[in-house]
Design a protein around this motif. Structure first.
Motif, PDB file in Angstrom:
ATOM      1  N   GLY A 114      75.867  63.840  20.845  1.00 37.12           N
ATOM      2  CA  GLY A 114      76.058  62.399  21.047  1.00 37.12           C
ATOM      3  C   GLY A 114      75.572  61.586  19.862  1.00 37.12           C
ATOM      4  N   PHE A 115      74.427  61.973  19.317  1.00 31.75           N
ATOM      5  CA  PHE A 115      73.862  61.272  18.158  1.00 31.75           C
ATOM      6  C   PHE A 115      74.819  61.373  16.966  1.00 31.75           C
ATOM      7  N   TYR A 117      78.052  62.083  17.025  1.00 30.77           N
ATOM      8  CA  TYR A 117      79.324  61.417  17.321  1.00 30.77           C
ATOM      9  C   TYR A 117      79.198  59.913  17.115  1.00 30.77           C
ATOM     10  N   LEU A 118      78.088  59.339  17.594  1.00 31.47           N
ATOM     11  CA  LEU A 118      77.882  57.896  17.430  1.00 31.47           C
ATOM     12  C   LEU A 118      77.662  57.531  15.968  1.00 31.47           C
ATOM     13  N   PHE A 119      76.961  58.395  15.237  1.00 35.14           N
ATOM     14  CA  PHE A 119      76.775  58.124  13.803  1.00 35.14           C
ATOM     15  C   PHE A 119      78.104  58.219  13.064  1.00 35.14           C
ATOM     16  N   LYS A 121      80.968  57.295  14.089  1.00 39.33           N
ATOM     17  CA  LYS A 121      81.832  56.124  14.329  1.00 39.33           C
ATOM     18  C   LYS A 121      81.767  55.128  13.177  1.00 39.33           C
ATOM     19  N   PRO A 122      80.590  54.571  12.855  1.00 37.75           N
ATOM     20  CA  PRO A 122      80.549  53.637  11.717  1.00 37.75           C
ATOM     21  C   PRO A 122      80.805  54.308  10.381  1.00 37.75           C
ATOM     22  N   THR A 229      85.007  62.044  13.801  1.00 31.32           N
ATOM     23  CA  THR A 229      83.782  61.856  14.587  1.00 31.32           C
ATOM     24  C   THR A 229      83.461  63.097  15.408  1.00 31.32           C
ATOM     25  N   GLY A 233      80.049  65.287  15.474  1.00 33.36           N
ATOM     26  CA  GLY A 233      79.354  65.612  16.713  1.00 33.36           C
ATOM     27  C   GLY A 233      79.092  67.093  16.864  1.00 33.36           C
TER      28      GLY A 233
END
Length: 339
Positions: A114-115, A117-119, A121-122, A229, A233
């Protein structure tokens, strides 16, 4: 010209002929290597077993980076951050919540996935050196974030946390180090098989299409944003598993154990092993574990300089890493058989 000379002369061309192939070992070679990994710990001391465990752990972390860089073409210098998150998740769950060590590993994988994948994104807006700089910033910031006062109750702050090494289950007659080695080996084999199948799957082909030509991949219907992404992840999740195993093996976690130096070491391991060649991940891990010790044994005062010279020689002689050696070996055997 002899067969060996012909192979050496054609070395660079041979590698360029398969520059981005996610090569794996043959079935026979894989079984021999696995048998050796199963048997050797029975005849060596605990310290050697510990080093072999760390080789597998770093090999997993390098393999994760290989999926991201060799698979999808995204450069990252932030793997130490994901490694740290995985290590701390296991340490906190084991020491504060009394969670079984084996259960902390999939939890670390999910959290780090999750960390990452979220990183990712930007980071979609970035590529090449700019993406590398963004991940470099993440790796630089992570040790400081782990020292924050409001996290100190859980993380131990600068002092870190001591982790209890597990005993062998069911009363098995083996030391803690040996049990942890075999446990790590089982996890490593499972993740390696998963990684090979991933790169051979539809998602893996999408990764490699993005790596080869992002615009062409998009025009062919590949969801570039999703797969970039997703690669982040998956890479972060595997690195988190490595971090968890590392925390259990070392029995200690502290912020200063996960600095940018670790991230650079993992990147170096990927280069030495061969970008895109999954078995090379463990060759690279062996390089970053054992070569510094060799350099120190040659000259304690100039160990850094000796290591630099050895690294330069490796990059100069085999610029494509261990993958190049494997290709040359295969060609040499083929030419010798013909003769």
């Amino acid at each position: 010209m002899s067969a060996a000379e012909e192979v050496v002369a054609e070395g660079h061309e041979a590698v360029e002929a398969v520059p981005k192939r996610a090569m794996t070992l043959g079935t026979g070679t894989s079984l021999v290597v696995l048998a050796a990994l199963l048997i050797v710990p029975m005849f060596v001391k605990n310290f050697i077993i510990f080093q072999m465990t760390m080789l597998l752990i770093y090999g997993l972390a390098v393999l994760a980076l290989n999926i991201l860089t060799g698979g999808s073409g995204q450069f990252s210098l932030g793997q130490s951050a994901f490694y740290a998150v995985g290590a701390y998740v296991s340490a906190v769950l084991m020491e504060h919540a009394n969670v079984n060590y084996a259960l902390t590993i999939p939890i670390s994988a999910v959290i780090c996935f999750g960390f990452g994948y979220l990183f990712g994104k930007p980071a979609l807006r970035l590529s090449g050196i700019y993406l590398a700089l963004a991940t470099f910033a993440l790796a630089t910031a992570m040790p400081q974030l782990l020292k924050l006062n409001f996290l100190e109750h859980w993380t131990g702050g600068v002092q870190g946390l001591v982790v209890t090494k597990p005993d062998a289950p069911f009363g098995l007659p083996m030391s803690q180090d040996m049990w942890l080695y075999y446990f790590t080996l089982a996890v490593t084999v499972a993740i390696y098989i998963f990684s090979v199948n991933l790169l051979r799957s539809r998602s893996g082909r999408a990764f490699m299409a993005i790596r080869d030509n992002e615009i062409a991949a998009s025009s062919m219907g590949v969801n570039v944003a999703l797969y970039k992404t997703l690669a982040f992840g998956v890479s972060a999740g595997i690195t988190g598993v490595a971090g968890s195993l590392g925390a259990i093996a070392v029995q200690f976690v502290a912020p200063d154990s996960y600095t940018i130096t670790l991230a650079i070491s993992l990147f170096l391991g990927m280069v030495v092993g061969g970008v895109g060649w999954l078995p090379g991940s463990f060759v690279g891990a062996a390089f970053i574990i054992f070569v510094p010790n060799m350099a120190e044994s040659i000259s304690k005062g100039l160990s850094g300089a000796v290591f630099g010279v050895l690294l330069f020689l490796v990059i100069y002689l085999v610029p494509h890493g261990a993958r190049q050696v494997a290709i040359l070996g295969q060609q040499l055997v083929g030419k010798l058989r013909k003769n």
